[in-house]
Enzyme design. Structure first.
Site, mmCIF file in Angstrom:
data_model
loop_
_atom_site.group_PDB
_atom_site.id
_atom_site.type_symbol
_atom_site.label_atom_id
_atom_site.label_comp_id
_atom_site.label_asym_id
_atom_site.label_seq_id
_atom_site.Cartn_x
_atom_site.Cartn_y
_atom_site.Cartn_z
ATOM 1 N N GLY A 20 0.816 -1.264 0.020
ATOM 2 C CA GLY A 20 0.195 -0.006 0.084
ATOM 3 C C GLY A 20 0.726 1.230 0.094
ATOM 4 N N GLY B 242 1.420 5.986 4.343
ATOM 5 C CA GLY B 242 0.282 6.487 4.854
ATOM 6 C C GLY B 242 -0.955 6.023 4.744
ATOM 7 N N GLY C 192 -1.719 3.260 6.641
ATOM 8 C CA GLY C 192 -1.766 2.696 7.917
ATOM 9 C C GLY C 192 -1.484 1.157 7.984
ATOM 10 N N LYS C 193 -0.329 1.051 7.112
ATOM 11 C CA LYS C 193 0.290 -0.267 7.356
ATOM 12 C C LYS C 193 0.874 -0.519 8.644
ATOM 13 C CE LYS C 193 2.701 0.355 3.650
ATOM 14 N NZ LYS C 193 2.099 1.772 3.201
ATOM 15 N N GLU D 157 -5.821 29.436 -15.463
ATOM 16 C CA GLU D 157 -7.079 28.775 -14.808
ATOM 17 C C GLU D 157 -8.312 28.883 -15.606
ATOM 18 O OE1 GLU D 157 -5.806 27.095 -12.458
ATOM 19 O OE2 GLU D 157 -3.695 27.785 -12.550
ATOM 20 N N HIS E 291 -8.168 25.714 -17.782
ATOM 21 C CA HIS E 291 -8.589 24.579 -17.276
ATOM 22 C C HIS E 291 -10.196 24.337 -16.908
ATOM 23 C CE1 HIS E 291 -4.581 22.894 -16.587
ATOM 24 N NE2 HIS E 291 -4.238 24.093 -15.736
HETATM 25 P P1 ADP Z 1 2.294 3.633 6.615
HETATM 26 O O1 ADP Z 1 2.741 2.656 7.594
HETATM 27 O O2 ADP Z 1 1.160 2.665 5.754
HETATM 28 O O3 ADP Z 1 2.945 4.485 5.741
HETATM 29 P P2 ADP Z 1 0.958 4.701 9.041
HETATM 30 O O4 ADP Z 1 0.480 3.350 9.479
HETATM 31 O O5 ADP Z 1 2.404 4.980 9.543
HETATM 32 O O6 ADP Z 1 1.201 4.575 7.189
HETATM 33 O O7 ADP Z 1 -0.002 5.816 9.018
HETATM 34 C C1 ADP Z 1 0.396 6.897 9.669
HETATM 35 C C2 ADP Z 1 -0.854 7.643 10.251
HETATM 36 O O8 ADP Z 1 -1.808 7.988 9.489
HETATM 37 C C3 ADP Z 1 -1.139 6.743 11.426
HETATM 38 O O9 ADP Z 1 -0.241 7.059 12.455
HETATM 39 C C4 ADP Z 1 -2.403 7.096 11.618
HETATM 40 O O10 ADP Z 1 -2.400 8.460 12.365
HETATM 41 C C5 ADP Z 1 -3.048 7.796 10.366
HETATM 42 N N1 ADP Z 1 -3.766 6.660 9.711
HETATM 43 C C6 ADP Z 1 -3.528 5.945 8.477
HETATM 44 N N2 ADP Z 1 -4.482 5.168 8.075
HETATM 45 C C7 ADP Z 1 -5.544 5.115 9.029
HETATM 46 C C8 ADP Z 1 -6.694 4.635 9.485
HETATM 47 N N3 ADP Z 1 -7.210 3.544 8.439
HETATM 48 N N4 ADP Z 1 -7.242 4.874 10.426
HETATM 49 C C9 ADP Z 1 -6.712 5.790 11.178
HETATM 50 N N5 ADP Z 1 -5.807 6.325 11.120
HETATM 51 C C10 ADP Z 1 -5.019 6.170 10.063
HETATM 52 ZN ZN ZN Z 2 -2.614 24.338 -14.767
#
Ligand code: ADP
Ligand code: ZN
Length: 604
Positions: free
Chosen positions: A211, A214, A216-217, A433, A436
């Protein structure tokens, strides 16, 4: 990802630096000390009271020497001459030869010199001893330094914190219901491994989470540990690949040693593509990489069926991974963590809104609607930015306007009201703009315009925001072609109205080129080349489609862009009045909202 670990590593790095500093200081002091002693000795020898060896021998031959005081091993001696009151210092390169010479003189009765030999004093010994020891000392210092560095490096990096009690649970992970359902099984494995072993089931070893960053992995991996109430050991793949050769493999070994000690537990390896990328060439970095990867494979294969260590790894580039990682008994389970859909986004926003003071006028549903394609981390960031913006604006609670500003800040960058923009640039931006916006208005698959602005934001001179419609899983060829037209509408308007073009369209052009290239090489949308994947292939693999396949791809991409640009110009010529009207409004009031924009097209 893991703030505590980062802090810890930083501390460790600091003490590393301090140590190097101390060692360097010691070496410098040592050298300075020796130099000082040597200089003192030499300066002693150089004043007018000094006799050279030749002069001394001459004085002895002239029978002018009364007394010689010397120390065994020293290269100087105190000499009392008969015709002088003061004692003099004499240089004696080879004391043994000299003593023999004097005694010879005395024995033969040529001279009656009084020769006093004092035993070696420790003080005199020091400089020469030190000098001879210097190379050894420096070597030892260097060894200590390298040793410490390695030791510290290992301690700081691998022995990541064990978050023995992660308080994160599945409740903190919004959306991702199916993924959570799949992972509940792992939690159960960790809690009651006997149950599964008795049944003869093999405990899963590794789970790969695919994924975007960010999504949520890390969060979901922590939640598994939290749910099962087991330790969570984490580290990032990029940390394995570091300064000292061979360290990566030993780090992997140590990491797993620790995991076995703490079992049952979760090991989380972020950015696993850094170590697990396909083994291809034989460059130095690659070989180091391969050793690390091999060690990881060895460790994963080495688990006995009773050991409940589950390895979770995350990557956003699954196609990069070495196939060996995906074999049974290794990372044989793969779960894709998607960017959240509308419902998911709303839930994520709700979770992160809990600890914020939101005014009643904030509509989380509408934010969720406007943020298709955003990751959980970005959504969390938007709410955090809203709180900062609300504080800056002196509000008691986070107002809807604060949130809207935050969305724009996160997407396009910060509004730069102070930047002085010349009238000419303003006109250019306004037409760009408006181009667009007007073009999009006449393209059925393109989303409605939400806001157009010529106030600079981030690096952009202006922006056109669209209402995002519901997340789509598939995008049709027509839609992609129309997207290209909308993207090139800015440039087309510049050319049409000002008969000149600017650098302002560079981002549009980049995005458009990428889309067109993907259409041809990834989605098989070129009629001439057909549904073939040309991406991510080695050059020789692509050549099986013909020597000039690169040229053919290039021509197809260009044809798509040309067609889109022509269509954009055509649309603008056709609707020139609208273009002028929108640009006019923008020049007057800098921004135009959804309603005002729609009014321009009333009665059409
Ligand atoms: P990844 O490991 O995929 O890069 P993270 O698990 O570090 O992402 O996610 C970063 C932050 O984003 C988390 O600490 C949380 O605050 C927020 N976040 C991401 N996905 C979720 C989710 N499904 N539910 C709640 N918070 C989330
Ligand atoms: Zn443009």
């Amino acid at each position: 990802m893991n703030n505590k670990n980062n802090q810890k590593n930083k501390k460790e790095q600091k003490s590393n630096k301090a140590l190097i500093g101390i060692i360097i200081l010691l070496v410098i002091l040592l050298i300075a000390g020796i130099v000082a002693i040597v200089i003192m000795e030499n300066s002693d020898k150089k004043d007018e009271n000094t006799l050279s060896y030749t002069e001394l021998v001459e004085e002895i031959n002239n029978k002018n020497v009364e007394k010689i005081d010397m120390t065994v091993g020293s290269t100087t001696a105190k000499v009392k001459l008969k015709d002088e009151e003061k004692e003099k210092t004499a240089l004696i390169p080879n004391t043994e030869v000299f003593v023999e010479f004097v005694q010879q003189q005395k024995l033969t009765g040529q001279n009656d010199i009084e020769l006093n030999q004092k035993p070696r004093s420790i003080l005199v010994q020091i400089p020469s001893t030190l000098l001879s020891l210097l190379p050894t000392l420096i070597m030892v210092a260097l060894f200590i330094m390298i040793f410490k560095l390695q030791g510290l490096g290992e301690k700081g990096k691998v022995y990541d914190e064990t978050e023995t009690s992660t308080k994160v649970t599945f409740k903190d992970v919004a959306g991702l219901d199916e993924e959570k359902a799949e992972l509940v099984e792992i939690v159960d494995f960790l809690k009651k491994p006997e149950k599964y072993v008795k049944m003869g089931a093999k405990i899963p070893r590794g789970v790969l989470l695919y994924g975007k960053p960010g999504t949520g992995k890390t969060l979901i991996a922590k939640a598994i540990a939290g749910e099962a109430n087991v330790p969570f050991i984490s580290m990032s793949g990029s940390e394995f690949i570091e300064m000292f050769a061979g360290l990566g493999a030993s780090r992997v070994r140590k990491l797993f040693e620790k995991a076995r000690r703490l079992a049952p537990c979760i090991v989380f390896i972020d950015e696993i593509d850094a170590i697990g990328s396909r083994r291809t060439s034989n460059s130095g970095a690659e070989t180091e990489n391969n050793q690390t990867l091999n060690q990881l494979l060895v460790e994963m294969d080495g688990f006995s069926s009773e050991e409940t260590v589950i390895v979770l790894a995350a990557t956003n580039r699954p196609e990069m991974l070495d196939k060996a990682l995906l074999r049974p008994g290794r990372f044989d389970r793969q779960i894709t963590i998607p960017t959240p859909d509308l419902k998911g986004r709303l839930e994520i926003l709700k979770i992160h809104a809990k600890d914020k003071r939101l005014s009643d006028n904030v509509n989380l549903e509408s934010i969720a609607e406007d943020t298709a394609g955003y990751t959980g981390a970005e959504l969390a960031n938007i709410l955090n930015e809203s709180a900062i913006i609300a504080t800056k604006n002196g509000h008691d609670e986070i107002e809807n306007e604060d949130v809207e500003e935050a969305v724009k800040k996160v997407t396009v960058g910060l509004e730069k009201k102070e930047r002085v923009v010349s009238e000419k640039d303003k006109k250019l931006t306004a037409y760009h703009e408006a181009g667009h916006a007007v073009v999009s208005r006449y393209l059925p698959t393109q989303a409605n315009v939400k806001e157009v602005s010529i106030i600079p934001r981030g690096v952009a001179g202006g922006y056109t925001m669209y209402k995002t419609d519901e997340d789509k899983y598939y995008i049709s060829k027509t839609e992609m072609k129309e997207k290209l037209i909308a993207l090139l509408g800015g440039r087309a308007a510049e050319k049409l109205v000002l008969d000149d073009i600017s650098t302002g369209a560079s981002n549009d052009i980049e995005v458009a080129t990428n889309i067109a290239r993907d259409m041809v090489t990834k989605y098989g949308m070129s009629d001439k080349l057909g549904p073939i994947d040309f991406q991510g292939k080695e050059p020789y693999e692509i050549q099986m489609f013909g020597e000039d396949i690169g040229d053919k791809i290039g021509l197809e991409v260009k044809a798509l862009i040309d067609e889109a640009y022509n269509r954009a110009q055509q649309l603008l010529i056709e609707h020139r009045d609208k273009l002028d009207t929108i640009a006019g409004i923008l020049l007057k009031q800098e921004k135009i909202n959804e309603k005002e924009f729609a009014e321009v097209f009333d009665g059409e």
